[in-house]
Design an enzyme around this catalytic site. Structure first.
Site, mmCIF file in Angstrom:
data_model
loop_
_atom_site.group_PDB
_atom_site.id
_atom_site.type_symbol
_atom_site.label_atom_id
_atom_site.label_comp_id
_atom_site.label_asym_id
_atom_site.label_seq_id
_atom_site.Cartn_x
_atom_site.Cartn_y
_atom_site.Cartn_z
ATOM 1 N N ASN A 9 -5.932 13.853 11.888
ATOM 2 C CA ASN A 9 -6.324 13.651 10.489
ATOM 3 C C ASN A 9 -7.630 12.860 10.537
ATOM 4 O OD1 ASN A 9 -6.611 12.951 7.829
ATOM 5 N ND2 ASN A 9 -4.644 11.906 7.651
ATOM 6 N N ARG A 94 -4.937 18.090 9.584
ATOM 7 C CA ARG A 94 -4.878 17.955 8.138
ATOM 8 C C ARG A 94 -6.260 18.335 7.612
ATOM 9 N NH1 ARG A 94 -3.130 12.650 4.773
ATOM 10 N NH2 ARG A 94 -3.206 13.619 2.731
ATOM 11 N N HIS A 182 -2.225 16.045 -1.700
ATOM 12 C CA HIS A 182 -1.006 15.445 -1.102
ATOM 13 C C HIS A 182 0.081 16.500 -0.877
ATOM 14 C CE1 HIS A 182 -2.226 11.266 -2.799
ATOM 15 N NE2 HIS A 182 -2.467 11.316 -1.505
ATOM 16 N N ARG A 242 -9.581 4.090 -6.653
ATOM 17 C CA ARG A 242 -10.015 5.174 -7.556
ATOM 18 C C ARG A 242 -9.366 4.993 -8.929
ATOM 19 N NH1 ARG A 242 -8.030 9.884 -3.685
ATOM 20 N NH2 ARG A 242 -7.644 8.285 -2.132
ATOM 21 N N ASP A 284 -4.752 -3.804 -2.067
ATOM 22 C CA ASP A 284 -3.444 -3.739 -1.415
ATOM 23 C C ASP A 284 -2.378 -4.240 -2.381
ATOM 24 O OD1 ASP A 284 -1.122 -4.265 0.119
ATOM 25 O OD2 ASP A 284 -2.343 -4.388 1.938
ATOM 26 N N ARG A 286 0.547 -5.213 -1.944
ATOM 27 C CA ARG A 286 1.256 -6.434 -1.495
ATOM 28 C C ARG A 286 0.516 -7.684 -1.937
ATOM 29 N NH1 ARG A 286 1.740 -3.767 4.317
ATOM 30 N NH2 ARG A 286 -0.304 -3.179 3.569
ATOM 31 N N GLY A 329 3.452 4.536 1.020
ATOM 32 C CA GLY A 329 3.445 3.081 1.249
ATOM 33 C C GLY A 329 4.061 2.238 0.144
ATOM 34 N N ILE A 330 3.583 2.390 -1.076
ATOM 35 C CA ILE A 330 4.108 1.584 -2.191
ATOM 36 C C ILE A 330 5.472 2.108 -2.616
ATOM 37 C CG2 ILE A 330 3.687 0.842 -4.567
ATOM 38 C CD1 ILE A 330 0.649 1.179 -3.991
ATOM 39 N N GLU A 380 3.771 13.249 6.676
ATOM 40 C CA GLU A 380 2.821 14.364 6.631
ATOM 41 C C GLU A 380 2.507 14.881 8.040
ATOM 42 O OE1 GLU A 380 0.869 11.453 4.260
ATOM 43 O OE2 GLU A 380 -0.054 13.002 3.036
HETATM 44 P P1 ADP Z 1 -2.377 5.958 2.821
HETATM 45 O O1 ADP Z 1 -2.623 6.619 1.508
HETATM 46 O O2 ADP Z 1 -3.540 5.198 3.341
HETATM 47 O O3 ADP Z 1 -1.658 6.803 3.839
HETATM 48 P P2 ADP Z 1 0.102 4.495 2.638
HETATM 49 O O4 ADP Z 1 1.007 5.548 2.123
HETATM 50 O O5 ADP Z 1 0.311 3.976 4.010
HETATM 51 O O6 ADP Z 1 -1.403 4.824 2.399
HETATM 52 O O7 ADP Z 1 0.186 3.256 1.620
HETATM 53 C C1 ADP Z 1 -0.635 2.152 1.819
HETATM 54 C C2 ADP Z 1 -0.397 1.169 0.707
HETATM 55 O O8 ADP Z 1 1.006 0.864 0.608
HETATM 56 C C3 ADP Z 1 -1.056 -0.165 0.996
HETATM 57 O O9 ADP Z 1 -2.309 -0.198 0.398
HETATM 58 C C4 ADP Z 1 -0.158 -1.172 0.343
HETATM 59 O O10 ADP Z 1 -0.713 -1.502 -0.908
HETATM 60 C C5 ADP Z 1 1.137 -0.431 0.073
HETATM 61 N N1 ADP Z 1 2.292 -1.108 0.646
HETATM 62 C C6 ADP Z 1 2.762 -1.059 1.907
HETATM 63 N N2 ADP Z 1 3.838 -1.856 2.034
HETATM 64 C C7 ADP Z 1 4.071 -2.416 0.830
HETATM 65 C C8 ADP Z 1 5.026 -3.317 0.291
HETATM 66 N N3 ADP Z 1 5.997 -3.832 1.049
HETATM 67 N N4 ADP Z 1 4.926 -3.660 -0.998
HETATM 68 C C9 ADP Z 1 3.948 -3.166 -1.784
HETATM 69 N N5 ADP Z 1 3.033 -2.305 -1.344
HETATM 70 C C10 ADP Z 1 3.079 -1.930 -0.065
#
Ligand code: ADP
Length: 394
Positions: A9, A94, A182, A242, A284, A286, A329-330, A380
């Site tokens: 990727n 990808r 996605h 974005r 982020d 978090r 992630g979120i 993915e």
């Molecule tokens: P990408 O689109 O880069 O593949 P991911 O799916 O890995 O991204 O998601 C990344 C985002 O997930 C990070 O920017 C972070 O904000 C969020 N994230 C990861 N762990 C947590 C958590 N425990 N709580 C809140 N947000 C989180």
């Protein structure tokens, strides 16, 4: 090691990769996951094995490793040294854009490359890097079969009417349509639902892919019938950097009244907006959740608000809602964001089970909830490896 598939990727300054071993049974097992970041500035390689143990963490000289091809050569050397008996049988990439027609992965050939190059204007920030990685592999190992897996392909099952914008018809013919992105994530989730949540897999499901890029997809019987992203990955939800959906008149205003150049607007929309721009704190989630800044709270509120507006829109496309699925992630990690979204979605019949939500159990709604809510981790890379194995008959 047995036969293996390499998944790549490639971004503008990064190269993410995974290696999957193919077992006798055909099962795919991740044996290495890594990334090169900072290509062109301060290249750094990080690799873990399939159990998450660190294999490598190296800083490279940017003069020695400046291109995807050079990075790939180094990665190949490292993997060969680590897995001396392994044979690489194919590479899956990808590729962000498969244009209006490709609804399935594509084996790379000279004519396929020409077709993929034609989509560069549709995704100028991503497609050239995806194709650079394909060429880099061709340079290093010309005989290795390669497969392009598209982020747009899964959405090609959508009704044509949903792919229009209200522009003159010739713009549609010239490729200005809703493509959706996605797709590999949604395809993976759709393929996983029959195993983890068979009671909803055939129904009306909205999947929320909430990562640093974020979008939502309406699935009916496991097929995409609608998506929050459109012509580009700027549309729909607010994301890390974005803005998501906005009045196109804003772009005209920025050009005509504020005197911004196209380049400046691109930078604003891709890199300086979203959670980062609105909060002024960071992109982020978090960090925002831990912050006591009122603007961090505003950014979170708006993030959740946009998810719920899109959820309403996609439920309308589906004619109702049986389930909401969180991923990325979120979506996978933040019980707080899931809670905020589900509270606002009560009108659709979602009753959150707070305890299940805290543990991230696959089902996070109460028994008897009219619409259910779920957490399903996406993968993915595994989806790409599966496609590559199937297309190359490995
Ligand atoms: P990408 O689109 O880069 O593949 P991911 O799916 O890995 O991204 O998601 C990344 C985002 O997930 C990070 O920017 C972070 O904000 C969020 N994230 C990861 N762990 C947590 C958590 N425990 N709580 C809140 N947000 C989180």
């Amino acid at each position: 090691m047995e036969q293996a598939i390499l998944v790549l990727n490639a971004g503008s300054s990064s190269l993410k990769f995974s290696v999957f071993a193919i077992a006798e049974t055909g099962e795919l097992r991740a044996v290495a996951v890594g990334q090169v970041e900072g290509l062109g500035t301060a290249p750094r390689l990080r690799v873990k094995d399939g159990d998450g143990q660190r294999i490598a963490d190296e800083q490279w000289d940017k003069a020695a490793v400046g291109s995807h091809a050079q990075a790939l050569q180094r990665v190949a050397d490292l993997l060969r040294a680590r897995y001396p008996g392994g044979t690489l049988a194919g590479v899956g990439h990808r590729v962000v854009h498969g244009g209006p027609d490709y609804s399935a992965p594509l084996r790379i050939s000279p004519s396929a490359m020409a077709a993929l190059e034609a989509f560069i204007p549709l995704a100028p920030l991503h497609q050239p890097h995806n194709l650079a990685a394909i060429r880099a592999v061709q340079e290093v190992q010309p005989d290795l079969p390669q497969v392009a897996c598209f982020d747009t392909a899964f959405h090609r099952t959508q009704e044509t009417v949903g792919q229009f914008y209200g522009l003159p018809y010739e713009y549609y013919e010239r490729g200005i349509r809703r493509y959706g992105f996605h797709g590999l994530s949604y395809e993976y989730v759709a393929a996983t639902l029959p195993h983890v949540a068979p009671e909803i897999a055939g129904g009306r499901v909205v999947v929320a892919h909430l990562g640093s890029g974020a979008s939502m997809c309406a699935l009916h019987g496991g097929r995409s019938v609608g998506s929050s992203m459109g012509f580009t990955a700027l549309d729909g939800l607010m994301m890390g950097t974005r803005p998501g959906n906005m009045d196109p008149g804003i772009v005209l205003y920025l050009l005509q009244q504020e005197g911004l150049s196209a380049q400046q607007i691109e930078d604003l929309l891709y890199k300086r907006s979203g959670l980062l721009g609105l909060s002024g704190v960071g992109n982020d989630m978090r960090v925002l959740l831990a912050s006591d800044s009122p603007r961090a709270a505003l950014a979170i509120d708006y993030f959740v608000y946009r998810i719920n507006r899109e959820l309403g829109a996609l439920a309308a496309v589906l004619g109702g809602l049986d389930a909401l699925v969180f991923t990325a992630g979120i979506g996978e990690n933040s019980a707080r964001i899931r809670q905020l979204v589900c509270r606002q979605a009560r009108w659709l019949g979602i009753e959150l089970d707070d305890e299940a939500n805290e543990t991230g159990a696959p089902c996070i709604s109460r028994p008897g909830s009219r619409a259910s809510a779920w957490v399903v981790p996406t993968n993915e890379e595994l989806m790409i490896a599966r496609h590559t194995r199937e297309l190359l008959a490995l």
